[in-house]
Scaffold this active site. Structure first.
Site, PDB file in Angstrom:
ATOM      1  N   ARG A  21     -32.141  29.598 -28.888  1.00  0.00           N
ATOM      2  CA  ARG A  21     -31.757  28.352 -28.462  1.00  0.00           C
ATOM      3  C   ARG A  21     -32.634  27.712 -27.085  1.00  0.00           C
ATOM      4  O   ARG A  21     -32.528  26.602 -27.521  1.00  0.00           O
ATOM      5  CB  ARG A  21     -30.257  28.374 -29.335  1.00  0.00           C
ATOM      6  CG  ARG A  21     -30.204  28.940 -30.578  1.00  0.00           C
ATOM      7  CD  ARG A  21     -28.857  28.452 -30.846  1.00  0.00           C
ATOM      8  NE  ARG A  21     -28.698  29.293 -32.158  1.00  0.00           N
ATOM      9  CZ  ARG A  21     -28.475  30.748 -32.817  1.00  0.00           C
ATOM     10  NH1 ARG A  21     -28.022  31.593 -31.818  1.00  0.00           N
ATOM     11  NH2 ARG A  21     -28.155  31.076 -34.159  1.00  0.00           N
ATOM     12  N   ALA A  52     -28.597  32.089 -17.118  1.00  0.00           N
ATOM     13  CA  ALA A  52     -27.898  32.614 -18.098  1.00  0.00           C
ATOM     14  C   ALA A  52     -26.514  33.026 -18.130  1.00  0.00           C
ATOM     15  O   ALA A  52     -25.647  32.549 -18.787  1.00  0.00           O
ATOM     16  CB  ALA A  52     -28.997  33.463 -18.595  1.00  0.00           C
ATOM     17  N   GLU A  73     -17.680  35.848 -10.075  1.00  0.00           N
ATOM     18  CA  GLU A  73     -17.014  34.099 -10.181  1.00  0.00           C
ATOM     19  C   GLU A  73     -15.874  34.365 -10.192  1.00  0.00           C
ATOM     20  O   GLU A  73     -14.992  34.894 -11.472  1.00  0.00           O
ATOM     21  CB  GLU A  73     -17.255  33.561 -11.415  1.00  0.00           C
ATOM     22  CG  GLU A  73     -19.360  33.702 -11.684  1.00  0.00           C
ATOM     23  CD  GLU A  73     -20.293  32.751 -13.057  1.00  0.00           C
ATOM     24  OE1 GLU A  73     -19.396  32.533 -14.127  1.00  0.00           O
ATOM     25  OE2 GLU A  73     -20.990  32.837 -12.895  1.00  0.00           O
ATOM     26  N   HIS A 118     -21.130  27.288 -12.464  1.00  0.00           N
ATOM     27  CA  HIS A 118     -20.839  27.722 -13.812  1.00  0.00           C
ATOM     28  C   HIS A 118     -20.754  26.397 -14.841  1.00  0.00           C
ATOM     29  O   HIS A 118     -20.165  26.884 -15.383  1.00  0.00           O
ATOM     30  CB  HIS A 118     -20.550  28.606 -14.178  1.00  0.00           C
ATOM     31  CG  HIS A 118     -20.787  29.745 -15.662  1.00  0.00           C
ATOM     32  ND1 HIS A 118     -19.942  30.535 -15.616  1.00  0.00           N
ATOM     33  CD2 HIS A 118     -21.483  29.406 -16.651  1.00  0.00           C
ATOM     34  CE1 HIS A 118     -21.120  31.265 -16.981  1.00  0.00           C
ATOM     35  NE2 HIS A 118     -20.970  30.548 -17.827  1.00  0.00           N
TER      36      HIS A 118
END
Length: 544
Positions: free
Chosen positions: A163, A242, A272, A291
């Site tokens: 998508r 991503a 992260e 992010h």
């Protein structure tokens, strides 16, 4: 306690319990509150989550809460985990699957937002916008230092045409870029207009800008490493929105240091939050964001609504939309497919109850549009119905196929022209200890289930509630005697349907919708009645 408060407490006890473990918009919470009792508890560590999770039927998270195997170990009531967003790397999907817990995400709601960030980073890379901004704020005027490149005519390589990747490809084409893409799951002809499908090697060799849009898995971890950077077009630029771990950051640093790569823009990292001493953060040719791919007001609202609706639908009807570990049913198909999936499960449960024993084969045939859109989901729901209660197992859409394989049940699902009288028809066939039997059903309108065939008998019965099914002689008085016995036992017949075989053979099938299920003694009495060959009760759910 008053009678009113006691009744209210009883109603609450019957409603599903939903734990929301990360922030979710009020609009989403309101939808969930219509579906069950909602508790919001954010900031839970894995052990804290494990301690509070057992009474809940549904869990909703974003990316902050980690749902590991330990958290799920005692979650005996949990039916579904809803991830508000796309990535599910914070959820142990294998552990959930082993326990029969459905995992779903909401990939469509945040696709545009994440794709727009990728394009923003691409433009920022091309024109060095963040660096120029920082320089000017530092009191400098360095026009010549920030000379960039045009996007017009450059080649944008899109790795992954899901998508998000498709939106990025469309936006790139709108910037007059040449767009190429690689996705092993997209067949030729399935790519968007204006996009050229290429193999992975060619994607690396021809891309001026490479934008990564694949999920993180064992197969994609470090998909872009030293060998891939060596094959990239010299002077190319990388955009990565991503999941951290897809790009090998040590190899990325080496490619930047060698000059092979002209720049990189990263929204995600292998660890992260990223360490402030991370070497990539010190480079002027690297743009970083924390992010924020899905961090827009529109996306947060859309994601909250999407996952809330999906969780509510799962708790109400068992339908798993955007399932990660179950056959995929898209939200756009939900209204149309939900009753047919329920029908397939009930047809299989009916057969398994009438003719008990471990099945050897299960086959689902679908006529019409449903066969094109949901052959495998229909098969899985039929397996849930057929294996229900076998060996004391809890069978769900998540583990039904695995349990069938472990027990040697051969399965198949196919589209077929069965009866021209029906636009859409589902037929379930089960071969077991009592031989091969089948049941067929359809819908009246959009949601009214109908049983139209049971073996050789044609009928128009409603497969819901407590059903008494009889095989009896087709002669006067037999059905009447059955009705008398039911009446004497205080059981009301809400609906009665008598089915006859295509070839009149003095045999009939009775389907009695009862207000309550008959006990074992009454069933034995019915089976012993003159003219009755079989009398069994099947418990099915209510109306969709």
């Amino acid at each position: 306690m008053s009678a009113t408060s006691t009744a209210s407490a009883a109603r609450r006890a019957l409603r599903p319990r939903i734990l929301v473990a990360d922030e979710l918009g009020q609009a989403g919470l309101e939808i969930l509150r219509q579906a069950g009792e909602v508790d919001v508890r954010t900031g839970l560590k894995p052990r804290e989550l494990a301690a509070v999770l057992p009474p809940y039927h549904a869990l909703v998270v974003r990316s902050a809460t980690k749902v590991d195997a330990e958290a799920l170990e005692l979650a005996s009531n949990l039916v579904v985990i809803g991830r508000a967003g796309i990535g599910v790397d914070n959820i142990d999907v294998d552990a959930a699957t082993a326990r029969g817990i459905a995992v779903m995400n909401s990939p469509e709601a945040g696709a545009t937002t994440t794709a727009e960030l990728a394009i923003a980073l691409l433009v920022s890379l091309a024109r060095k916008i963040p660096q120029a901004d920082a320089s000017l704020r530092a009191g400098k005027w360095e026009k010549s230092k920030f000379s960039g490149v045009e996007l017009n005519g450059k080649t944008l390589g899109v790795l992954g045409l899901g998508r998000i990747g498709r939106v990025v490809a469309a936006r790139g084409a709108g910037l007059a870029m040449r767009v190429i893409a690689h996705d092993p799951f997209v067949r030729p002809g399935g790519e968007p207009a204006g996009v050229t499908l290429v193999d992975f090697e060619r994607l690396l060799a021809e891309s001026d800008f490479l934008s990564v849009h694949v999920p993180l898995s064992d197969a994609t971890r470090h998909l872009i490493g030293a060998a891939e950077f060596a094959k990239l077009k010299p002077g190319a630029r990388l955009v990565h929105c991503a999941r951290g771990g897809i790009v090998d950051e040590a190899a990325l640093l080496a490619a930047l240091e060698s000059g092979r790569l002209a720049g990189a823009a990263l929204d995600v990292f292998e660890e992260e939050p990223v360490r402030k001493e991370h070497p990539l953060l010190a480079r002027a040719d690297v743009i970083v964001t924390p992010h924020i791919g899905a961090s827009t007001e529109e996306a947060k609202h859309a994601v909250a609504l999407a996952i809330a609706r999906q969780v509510a639908a799962c708790l109400k009807s068992g339908l798993v939309l955007n399932g990660v570990n179950v056959p995929l049913v898209a939200p756009a198909d939900a209204e149309f497919l939900t009753p047919y999936l329920m029908l397939a499960e009930r047809l299989a449960r009916l057969l398994a109850s009438l003719y008990p024993g471990r099945p050897r084969t299960l086959r689902v045939l679908a006529q019409g549009e449903i066969g094109e859109r949901a052959a495998r989901p229909l098969l899985v729901r039929a397996l849930v119905g057929a294996l229900h209660g076998h060996d004391g197992l809890v069978v769900t859409q998540v583990n039904a196929e695995r349990i069938a394989r472990e027990r040697g049940v051969a399965t198949s699902a196919e589209q077929s022209a069965l009866k021209q009288d029906f636009v859409n028809l589902v037929r379930v066939e089960i071969d077991g200890p009592h031989g091969l039997h089948h049941a067929s059903g359809t819908l009246i309108g959009r949601r009214h289930l109908r049983l139209v065939e049971l073996d050789e008998f044609l009928l128009d019965a409603i497969p819901e509630g407590a059903l008494l099914v009889t095989h009896h002689a087709d002669r006067p008085g037999v059905a009447g005697r059955i009705g008398t016995l039911l009446g004497d036992a205080g059981l009301n017949i809400a609906r009665l349907q008598i089915g006859l075989p295509r070839e009149r053979a003095r045999r009939a099938l009775g389907v009695f919708n009862l207000d309550a299920a008959p006990g074992a003694a009454l069933l034995a009495q019915l089976a012993a009645t003159d003219g009755v060959e079989l009398a069994r009760c099947v418990e099915l759910g209510g109306a969709p």
